[in-house]
Design an enzyme around this catalytic site. Structure first.
Site, mmCIF file in Angstrom:
data_model
loop_
_atom_site.group_PDB
_atom_site.id
_atom_site.type_symbol
_atom_site.label_atom_id
_atom_site.label_comp_id
_atom_site.label_asym_id
_atom_site.label_seq_id
_atom_site.Cartn_x
_atom_site.Cartn_y
_atom_site.Cartn_z
ATOM 1 N N VAL A 51 -1.740 -4.853 -10.863
ATOM 2 C CA VAL A 51 -1.401 -4.313 -9.480
ATOM 3 C C VAL A 51 0.463 -4.357 -9.733
ATOM 4 C CG1 VAL A 51 -1.055 -4.769 -7.392
ATOM 5 C CG2 VAL A 51 -2.902 -5.102 -8.534
ATOM 6 N N HIS A 72 1.981 -2.615 0.069
ATOM 7 C CA HIS A 72 1.104 -3.103 -0.714
ATOM 8 C C HIS A 72 0.502 -3.853 -1.724
ATOM 9 C CE1 HIS A 72 -2.496 0.177 -1.596
ATOM 10 N NE2 HIS A 72 -2.716 -0.639 0.163
HETATM 11 N N1 LIG Z 1 -1.210 -0.510 -6.040
HETATM 12 C C1 LIG Z 1 -2.085 -0.712 -6.829
HETATM 13 C C2 LIG Z 1 -3.519 -0.598 -6.237
HETATM 14 N N2 LIG Z 1 -3.670 0.090 -5.176
HETATM 15 C C3 LIG Z 1 -5.115 0.809 -4.876
HETATM 16 C C4 LIG Z 1 -6.260 -0.938 -4.726
HETATM 17 O O1 LIG Z 1 -6.467 -1.978 -5.481
HETATM 18 C C5 LIG Z 1 -7.803 0.417 -3.743
HETATM 19 O O2 LIG Z 1 -8.040 0.496 -5.018
HETATM 20 C C6 LIG Z 1 -6.954 0.741 -2.640
HETATM 21 O O3 LIG Z 1 -6.034 0.290 -1.386
HETATM 22 C C7 LIG Z 1 -8.010 1.531 -1.400
HETATM 23 O O4 LIG Z 1 -9.120 0.769 -1.474
HETATM 24 N N3 LIG Z 1 -4.555 -0.186 -7.234
HETATM 25 C C8 LIG Z 1 -4.324 -1.629 -8.186
HETATM 26 O O5 LIG Z 1 -5.541 -1.963 -9.602
HETATM 27 N N4 LIG Z 1 -3.020 -1.979 -8.547
HETATM 28 C C9 LIG Z 1 -1.524 -1.763 -8.271
HETATM 29 O O6 LIG Z 1 -1.156 -1.025 -8.434
HETATM 30 C C1 LIG Z 2 0.534 -2.192 -5.381
HETATM 31 C C2 LIG Z 2 0.514 -1.076 -5.176
HETATM 32 O O1 LIG Z 2 -0.105 -0.887 -3.939
HETATM 33 C C3 LIG Z 2 1.932 -0.229 -5.242
HETATM 34 O O2 LIG Z 2 1.560 0.165 -6.402
HETATM 35 C C4 LIG Z 2 1.340 0.569 -4.406
HETATM 36 O O3 LIG Z 2 3.447 1.428 -4.945
HETATM 37 P P1 LIG Z 2 3.437 1.415 -2.910
HETATM 38 O O4 LIG Z 2 3.813 0.434 -1.970
HETATM 39 O O5 LIG Z 2 5.366 2.221 -2.929
HETATM 40 O O6 LIG Z 2 2.843 2.396 -1.954
#
Ligand SMILES: Nc1c(NC[C@H](O)[C@H](O)[C@H](O)CO)[nH]c(=O)[nH]c1=O
Ligand SMILES: CC(=O)[C@@H](O)COP(=O)(O)O
Length: 257
Positions: A173, A180
């Protein structure tokens, strides 16, 4: 003069190697073996282990200062009585440590596809760690999910299936421009923790939570090593110590026994 703040099990106290400064009373210095175990939960004044919070906090600060300044030869030497007590207590302990052999262990992996530039090398690290400790790659069950937010539900289902001795979650992440990041990290962290606690099966948290992609890559085989390899060893040791305790009736059997 160096002051060592000792915390061990039910005992806490201070080992002094010389005169105390004015603001630490002799009462605050006791052999860790004889210090009275706390008789009650810390009161609202923060009094713990029979010591006024003020003295403990001073001791902690003093210790930090003195340890940094103390010459190596001045390191605190436990008193004869405390050393003897420590050794006697150590001799009485039954210690349980899980082996690092994964022979016979059933391992599952849940890996997030999001940021697969990071999660694929992490997964490789997991598989190499398992392979080098006794589990062939073809014995490992790997489940892919879209993102780290989806890992807990799958990890919990696998852990509760009675088919695994440990489940490793692999994710990355990386902070973006919005909040988010915090939502995903919080959900993944609490979800993975709950999956382990609810199932009684170790669910290992191999999720990079970084500010930059570079930081994540550094931990997926870069200059900070491979956290996937480390997670494999964590899974092996935790599964083995839990199985050993359960077989001796010293731990409730999880869904893996
Ligand atoms: N931004 C990242 C995400 N975002 C997606 C979420 O995990 C999830 O799949 C979505 O919100 C739908 O439920 N996931 C990561 O593993 N790493 C990121 O940086
Ligand atoms: C961890 C996340 O969800 C992030 O990478 C998504 O990027 P953003 O906050 O610019 O939408």
């Amino acid at each position: 003069m160096v002051l060592e703040l000792y915390r061990g099990g039910a005992h806490s106290g201070l080992i002094s190697a010389g005169p105390l400064p004015m603001n630490i009373s002799a009462a605050a210095v006791a052999s860790p073996c004889t210090a009275a175990a706390p008789t009650s939960a810390p009161s609202t004044s923060g009094r713990q282990h029979g010591l006024p919070a003020r003295e403990l906090s001073i001791a902690s600060r003093v210790l930090g200062t003195w340890r940094a300044a103390a010459p190596r030869h001045a390191r605190p030497q436990p008193t004869e009585s405390s050393r003897g007590s420590l050794q006697c207590r150590a001799a009485q302990a039954n210690v349980h440590i899980g082996s690092l052999s994964s022979n016979g262990l059933r391992i599952g992996v849940v890996v997030a596809r999001f940021n697969e530039l990071v999660t694929k090398p992490l997964l490789e690290g997991v598989l190499e760690g398992l392979e080098r400790h006794g589990t062939a790659r073809e014995e490992v069950q790997v489940a892919w999910v879209p993102g780290s937010f989806e890992m807990p539900v799958v990890a919990k289902a696998m852990a509760k299936s009675s088919s695994f001795d440990a489940v490793i979650t692999v994710g990355a992440v990386v902070r973006g421009a919005t909040a988010h990041f915090d939502a995903v990290v919080s959900a993944a962290t609490s979800g993975v923790l709950s999956a382990g606690l609810d199932s009684g099966v170790p669910v290992i948290f191999c999720v990079m939570t970084t500010d930059t992609m570079e930081q994540a890559m550094d931990r997926a085989g870069g200059k900070a090593g491979n956290k996937g390899y480390e997670a494999a060893l964590t899974a092996i040791e935790t599964a083995n110590v839990l199985k050993s305790l359960a077989q001796k009736g010293l731990a409730a059997p999880g869904n893996n026994t």
